[in-house]
Design a protein around this motif. Structure first.
Motif, short mmCIF file in Angstrom:
data_model
loop_
_atom_site.label_atom_id
_atom_site.label_comp_id
_atom_site.label_asym_id
_atom_site.label_seq_id
_atom_site.Cartn_x
_atom_site.Cartn_y
_atom_site.Cartn_z
N THR A 32 -36.41 -9.35 -13.58
CA THR A 32 -37.72 -9.13 -13.32
C THR A 32 -38.09 -9.30 -11.91
O THR A 32 -37.59 -9.86 -11.32
CB THR A 32 -38.50 -10.27 -14.32
OG1 THR A 32 -38.10 -11.62 -13.78
CG2 THR A 32 -38.01 -9.99 -15.91
N ASN A 81 -33.05 -13.46 -15.76
CA ASN A 81 -33.37 -14.32 -16.85
C ASN A 81 -32.08 -14.00 -17.63
O ASN A 81 -31.86 -13.15 -18.45
CB ASN A 81 -34.35 -14.01 -17.67
CG ASN A 81 -35.60 -13.76 -16.80
OD1 ASN A 81 -36.67 -14.93 -17.16
ND2 ASN A 81 -36.14 -13.19 -16.10
N PHE A 102 -44.61 -5.97 -21.01
CA PHE A 102 -45.28 -7.49 -20.57
C PHE A 102 -46.44 -7.74 -21.28
O PHE A 102 -46.78 -8.78 -21.24
CB PHE A 102 -45.17 -7.45 -19.08
CG PHE A 102 -44.02 -7.59 -18.36
CD1 PHE A 102 -43.24 -8.85 -18.20
CD2 PHE A 102 -43.34 -6.28 -17.76
CE1 PHE A 102 -42.25 -9.15 -17.62
CE2 PHE A 102 -42.16 -6.60 -17.03
CZ PHE A 102 -41.57 -7.96 -17.05
N TRP A 107 -44.33 -14.03 -21.35
CA TRP A 107 -43.74 -14.51 -20.10
C TRP A 107 -44.57 -15.43 -19.29
O TRP A 107 -45.80 -15.53 -19.52
CB TRP A 107 -43.26 -13.34 -19.16
CG TRP A 107 -44.60 -12.34 -18.66
CD1 TRP A 107 -45.33 -11.44 -19.71
CD2 TRP A 107 -45.41 -12.38 -17.78
NE1 TRP A 107 -46.30 -10.84 -19.17
CE2 TRP A 107 -46.33 -11.29 -17.81
CE3 TRP A 107 -45.29 -13.08 -16.55
CZ2 TRP A 107 -47.29 -11.10 -17.00
CZ3 TRP A 107 -46.18 -12.57 -15.58
CH2 TRP A 107 -47.12 -11.69 -15.84
N PRO A 116 -41.43 -12.56 -13.20
CA PRO A 116 -41.71 -13.19 -14.26
C PRO A 116 -40.58 -14.03 -14.88
O PRO A 116 -39.41 -13.42 -15.12
CB PRO A 116 -42.23 -11.85 -15.11
CG PRO A 116 -42.60 -10.79 -14.13
CD PRO A 116 -41.62 -11.01 -12.91
N HIS A 117 -40.81 -14.94 -15.77
CA HIS A 117 -39.88 -15.98 -16.33
C HIS A 117 -40.19 -15.81 -17.80
O HIS A 117 -41.12 -15.71 -18.16
CB HIS A 117 -40.00 -17.44 -16.05
CG HIS A 117 -39.44 -17.81 -14.67
ND1 HIS A 117 -39.32 -18.87 -14.32
CD2 HIS A 117 -38.84 -16.83 -13.50
CE1 HIS A 117 -38.77 -18.91 -12.98
NE2 HIS A 117 -38.61 -17.70 -12.46
N LEU A 118 -38.89 -15.28 -18.43
CA LEU A 118 -38.76 -15.27 -19.97
C LEU A 118 -38.38 -16.41 -20.50
O LEU A 118 -37.48 -16.59 -21.06
CB LEU A 118 -38.15 -14.05 -20.25
CG LEU A 118 -38.29 -12.57 -19.83
CD1 LEU A 118 -37.42 -11.56 -20.20
CD2 LEU A 118 -39.87 -12.12 -20.12
#
Length: 171
Positions: A32, A81, A102, A107, A116-118
């Motif tokens: 990401t 991720n 998204f 996220w 972005p962090h999942l």
């Protein structure tokens, strides 16, 4: 002396190469980033590999022309991720090309994150800065120095091979 027929190998096709590589299982991640307008970008990637411990460098191979690659190149950073065994739906969504991924998948934008962090799908997340890129065929290899690693979930990794998702089995 016996008469031996020499077999000339047939030319490698896209399908034969894909079939060969499907027999080499690998972990699954979603790479990401954000583009120059701040829009989140991401794609499923199974081409990820450690390169160096000192400094901590990894590589990802991203499809040429993808919005994710464009965002990575413009921002100079990306997040890897690493998906856990319960994240097959996320892997499929981010591989689908759905432009609204998204908007329909949770996220987080963590302060100082490279993308972005999942957080519900990743067992570990690495925030990386681009240190080198190399165009090879229809992909670009992006080398990133990990600047932060966040362990999120204690679940085993999601694996992909033989064109199927699987989980890590300890039995």
């Amino acid at each position: 002396m016996t008469d031996q027929t020499i077999q000339i190998p047939r030319q490698v096709t896209t399908d034969s190469f894909r079939t060969m590589m499907s027999g080499f299982p690998t972990g699954v991640c979603v790479v990401t980033t954000t583009d120059s307008a701040g829009t989140p970008r991401g794609m499923t990637c199974s081409s990820v590999c450690s390169v160096s411990l000192e400094p901590p460098i990894l590589l990802v191979c991203l499809r040429s022309g993808s919005p994710t690659l464009d965002g990575v190149l413009r921002s100079g950073s990306f997040a890897v991720n690493l998906l856990h065994e319960g994240a097959q739906a996320a892997a499929e969504l981010f591989a689908s090309g759905n432009p609204h991924r998204f908007q329909i998948h949770p996220w987080e934008e963590t302060p100082g994150a490279a993308g972005p962090h999942l957080v519900k799908d990743a067992h570990t997340i690495a925030d990386c800065d681009v240190v080198l890129t190399q165009e090879v065929g229809d992909h670009v290899t992006v080398f990133g120095e990990a600047r932060r690693i966040s362990e999120r979930n204690p679940y085993p990794p999601l694996l992909y091979g033989l064109r199927q998702f699987r989980t890590w089995s300890t039995t």
